[in-house]
Design a protein around this motif. Structure first.
Motif, PDB file in Angstrom:
ATOM      1  N   LYS A 137       0.858  -1.280  -0.373  1.00  0.00           N
ATOM      2  CA  LYS A 137      -0.112   0.186  -0.062  1.00  0.00           C
ATOM      3  C   LYS A 137       0.488   0.713   0.012  1.00  0.00           C
ATOM      4  N   LEU A 138       1.679   1.194  -0.130  1.00  0.00           N
ATOM      5  CA  LEU A 138       3.171   1.924  -0.055  1.00  0.00           C
ATOM      6  C   LEU A 138       3.232   2.678  -1.267  1.00  0.00           C
ATOM      7  N   VAL A 139       4.260   3.751  -1.644  1.00  0.00           N
ATOM      8  CA  VAL A 139       4.366   3.705  -2.541  1.00  0.00           C
ATOM      9  C   VAL A 139       5.269   4.478  -2.766  1.00  0.00           C
ATOM     10  N   ILE A 140       6.620   4.919  -4.046  1.00  0.00           N
ATOM     11  CA  ILE A 140       7.562   5.872  -3.803  1.00  0.00           C
ATOM     12  C   ILE A 140       7.427   7.144  -4.973  1.00  0.00           C
ATOM     13  N   ASP A 141       7.757   7.901  -4.079  1.00  0.00           N
ATOM     14  CA  ASP A 141       7.473   9.810  -5.671  1.00  0.00           C
ATOM     15  C   ASP A 141       9.107   9.502  -5.817  1.00  0.00           C
ATOM     16  N   LEU A 142       9.221   9.456  -7.106  1.00  0.00           N
ATOM     17  CA  LEU A 142      10.345  10.269  -7.634  1.00  0.00           C
ATOM     18  C   LEU A 142       9.882  11.920  -7.728  1.00  0.00           C
ATOM     19  N   GLY A 143       9.418  12.379  -7.731  1.00  0.00           N
ATOM     20  CA  GLY A 143       9.098  14.108  -7.793  1.00  0.00           C
ATOM     21  C   GLY A 143       9.227  13.988  -9.471  1.00  0.00           C
ATOM     22  N   MET A 144       9.262  13.225 -10.393  1.00  0.00           N
ATOM     23  CA  MET A 144       9.141  13.624 -11.758  1.00  0.00           C
ATOM     24  C   MET A 144       7.743  13.055 -12.351  1.00  0.00           C
ATOM     25  N   PRO A 145       7.476  13.696 -13.593  1.00  0.00           N
ATOM     26  CA  PRO A 145       6.563  13.407 -14.252  1.00  0.00           C
ATOM     27  C   PRO A 145       6.395  12.117 -15.087  1.00  0.00           C
ATOM     28  N   GLY A 146       4.850  11.031 -14.983  1.00  0.00           N
ATOM     29  CA  GLY A 146       5.099  10.232 -15.104  1.00  0.00           C
ATOM     30  C   GLY A 146       5.564   9.847 -16.299  1.00  0.00           C
ATOM     31  N   GLU A 147       5.869  10.110 -17.461  1.00  0.00           N
ATOM     32  CA  GLU A 147       5.963   9.721 -18.473  1.00  0.00           C
ATOM     33  C   GLU A 147       7.854   9.128 -18.486  1.00  0.00           C
ATOM     34  N   ALA A 148       8.265  10.752 -18.093  1.00  0.00           N
ATOM     35  CA  ALA A 148       9.989  10.649 -17.550  1.00  0.00           C
ATOM     36  C   ALA A 148      10.364   8.965 -16.708  1.00  0.00           C
ATOM     37  N   VAL A 149       9.703   8.999 -16.079  1.00  0.00           N
ATOM     38  CA  VAL A 149       9.931   7.603 -14.632  1.00  0.00           C
ATOM     39  C   VAL A 149      10.015   6.893 -15.112  1.00  0.00           C
ATOM     40  N   ARG A 150       8.523   6.334 -16.178  1.00  0.00           N
ATOM     41  CA  ARG A 150       8.282   4.728 -17.022  1.00  0.00           C
ATOM     42  C   ARG A 150       9.523   4.817 -17.878  1.00  0.00           C
ATOM     43  N   ASP A 151      10.023   6.248 -18.941  1.00  0.00           N
ATOM     44  CA  ASP A 151      10.742   5.467 -19.434  1.00  0.00           C
ATOM     45  C   ASP A 151      12.106   5.328 -18.822  1.00  0.00           C
ATOM     46  N   ALA A 152      12.701   6.027 -17.525  1.00  0.00           N
ATOM     47  CA  ALA A 152      13.808   5.527 -17.158  1.00  0.00           C
ATOM     48  C   ALA A 152      13.620   4.305 -16.298  1.00  0.00           C
ATOM     49  N   VAL A 153      12.703   3.947 -15.634  1.00  0.00           N
ATOM     50  CA  VAL A 153      12.721   2.746 -14.395  1.00  0.00           C
ATOM     51  C   VAL A 153      11.822   1.863 -14.556  1.00  0.00           C
ATOM     52  N   ARG A 154      12.230   0.164 -14.481  1.00  0.00           N
ATOM     53  CA  ARG A 154      11.566  -0.869 -15.393  1.00  0.00           C
ATOM     54  C   ARG A 154      11.028  -1.657 -14.213  1.00  0.00           C
ATOM     55  N   VAL A 155       9.885  -2.622 -14.749  1.00  0.00           N
ATOM     56  CA  VAL A 155      10.143  -3.251 -13.073  1.00  0.00           C
ATOM     57  C   VAL A 155      11.237  -5.302 -13.032  1.00  0.00           C
ATOM     58  N   GLY A 156      11.194  -4.436 -11.388  1.00  0.00           N
ATOM     59  CA  GLY A 156      12.881  -5.832 -11.249  1.00  0.00           C
ATOM     60  C   GLY A 156      13.488  -5.130 -11.109  1.00  0.00           C
ATOM     61  N   ASP A 157      13.636  -3.653 -11.105  1.00  0.00           N
ATOM     62  CA  ASP A 157      15.012  -2.374 -10.634  1.00  0.00           C
ATOM     63  C   ASP A 157      15.036  -2.679  -8.927  1.00  0.00           C
ATOM     64  N   VAL A 158      15.730  -2.620  -8.652  1.00  0.00           N
ATOM     65  CA  VAL A 158      15.534  -2.159  -7.119  1.00  0.00           C
ATOM     66  C   VAL A 158      17.020  -1.575  -6.590  1.00  0.00           C
ATOM     67  N   ILE A 159      15.899  -1.241  -5.476  1.00  0.00           N
ATOM     68  CA  ILE A 159      16.077   0.183  -4.868  1.00  0.00           C
ATOM     69  C   ILE A 159      17.039   0.097  -3.317  1.00  0.00           C
ATOM     70  N   THR A 160      17.304   0.943  -2.803  1.00  0.00           N
ATOM     71  CA  THR A 160      18.076   0.528  -1.859  1.00  0.00           C
ATOM     72  C   THR A 160      17.993   2.206  -0.569  1.00  0.00           C
TER      73      THR A 160
END
Length: 410
Positions: A137-160
């Motif tokens: 139920k939590l989400v991560i906000d990158l502070g970027m437009p949706g299109e820019a996020v979808r261009d940069a981030v793929r399912v399976g990318d990891v986060i620290t």
């Protein structure tokens, strides 16, 4: 701890290595040990095995510590650019709201800073305020437009976790990922100390393993491939020296009071005795921890590999495990290096690990590691002279076949 060693520890801790994505830390290990090790190999799992040949025919020793850290993985990217995530390893959802994180995006040259969002208290119903928001139920906000996020981030990318290393208080340090990259630091330092001391009787293998946080998977393959005569796993263990921890249930484990030597069925009793003997010979304070079942460390996999490998477990006390603010006493790490170096130096060809058939203490060993430090310049001069007389590096003696079932126990 000297500044150069502290900087290496800092580099290890701040280099991202979520489970399954350990390559950056593996690179650091290879670079660090290249001037010391006789051979460095990386297996298809990603574990690094650095080998320092022995000076005699003693048993081979593998010291295992895992490179991976807990983290998150992207499971969904919304049209608006918010990320849904799942845990990689044991992540407590209660600590996440409001945290800054680094998203290691496939389409970005550098990690993207994000924040874990949660509804403010003003918009939460009274009953909800008492409960932990589930991870899904939590989400991560990158502070970027949706299109820019979808261009940069793929399912399976990891986060620290977006935090690093710092010292504080009196001899204490805080960071994410002390579990167990401080162990990788220990393994590297032990190899360096053994090289300085003229090498152990048998080969020493520093195994920086992968995927411990999801089931000691790297330790399984490393133990099978390396096939050491004896092994020690290093990991962190729960300190119980802060409020809220029941010592009667979990034992008394205190930061700053030395390394922790585990005892139980997952531990070979002869290895345990030898670890204790090494600590006492060096005058190193140590603590004991009861492990009445299998442990949640690489030791659980190593012990039952092939026909069985005599295995020990050494830890340092850690406060606040699996949080972004894991805390250790730096002196415990340095003491652990001394303990494991001495343990390795004591493993000669007569060592036997069959329970009930071995004496853990043998005569003729240096009084302390300080004696070895005094002898090191003379040993180095002797090696240099041998090289100058020959054509390059002296040849290693043909290793004897070591059989722990027939080794002398006198």
């Amino acid at each position: 701890m000297e500044n150069e060693e502290l900087l290496f520890l800092k580099d290890l801790l701040e280099t991202p290595s979520p489970t399954g994505s350990e390559v950056p830390v593996a690179t650091l290990v290879r670079q660090r040990l290249a001037p010391v090790a006789d051979e460095i190999a990386t297996d298809v799992m990603g574990s690094v095995h650095a080998r320092l040949d022995g000076r005699d025919a003693g048993p081979s020793l593998m010291l295992a510590a895992h490179m991976d850290e807990i983290g998150l993985m992207v499971t969904y990217v919304s049209d608006e650019g918010f990320l849904s995530v799942a845990a990689v390893g044991g992540v407590d959802a209660a600590i996440l709201p409001g945290m800054r994180v680094d998203v290691h995006a496939s389409g970005a040259a550098e990690p993207l800073r994000g924040v874990v969002g949660r509804k403010p208290i003003h918009l939460i119903e009274a009953d909800e305020r008492k409960s932990v928001t589930p991870l899904d139920k939590l989400v991560i906000d990158l502070g970027m437009p949706g299109e820019a996020v979808r261009d940069a981030v793929r399912v399976g990318d990891v986060i620290t976790f977006g935090v690093g290393f710092e010292t504080f208080g009196e001899g204490m340090a805080v960071s994410r990922a002390f579990d167990d990259k401080c162990g990788v630091w220990v393994a590297c330092r032990v190899m360096e100390r053994l090289a300085e001391a003229g090498r152990a009787p048998g080969a020493f293998i520093a195994a920086a393993t992968v995927q411990e946080e999801i089931g000691t998977r790297g330790a399984m393959t490393s133990a099978h491939a390396v096939r050491p005569d004896v092994a020690v796993a290093f990991d962190v263990t729960h300190a119980t020296d802060y409020p809220g921890i029941d010592k009667a249930k979990y034992g008394k484990i205190t930061c700053g009071e030395g390394p922790v030597i585990a005892r139980g069925p997952n531990i070979n009793p002869v290895v345990f005795d030898r670890l204790v003997a090494a600590a006492e010979a060096e005058g190193i304070p140590y603590q004991l921890e009861a492990e009445p079942s299998v442990t949640g460390t690489d030791a659980r996999a190593i012990q039952v590999t092939r026909g069985g490998i005599p295995t020990g477990l050494v830890s340092v006390p850690l406060r606040y495990m699996h949080t972004p603010t894991e805390v250790v006493a730096l002196a415990d790490l340095e003491a652990t290096v001394r303990l494991l170096t001495r343990f390795a130096l004591d493993l000669d060809a007569e060592a036997c690990f069959v329970p009930g058939m071995a004496d853990p203490v043998r005569p003729g060993i240096p009084v302390t590691l300080a004696d070895l430090d005094a002898d090191a310049p003379r040993a180095a001069d002797a090696v240099t002279a041998e090289v100058e007389q020959g054509a390059g590096r002296p040849e290693s003696p043909e290793p004897a076949v070591y059989d722990p079932n027939t080794a002398s126990t006198e």
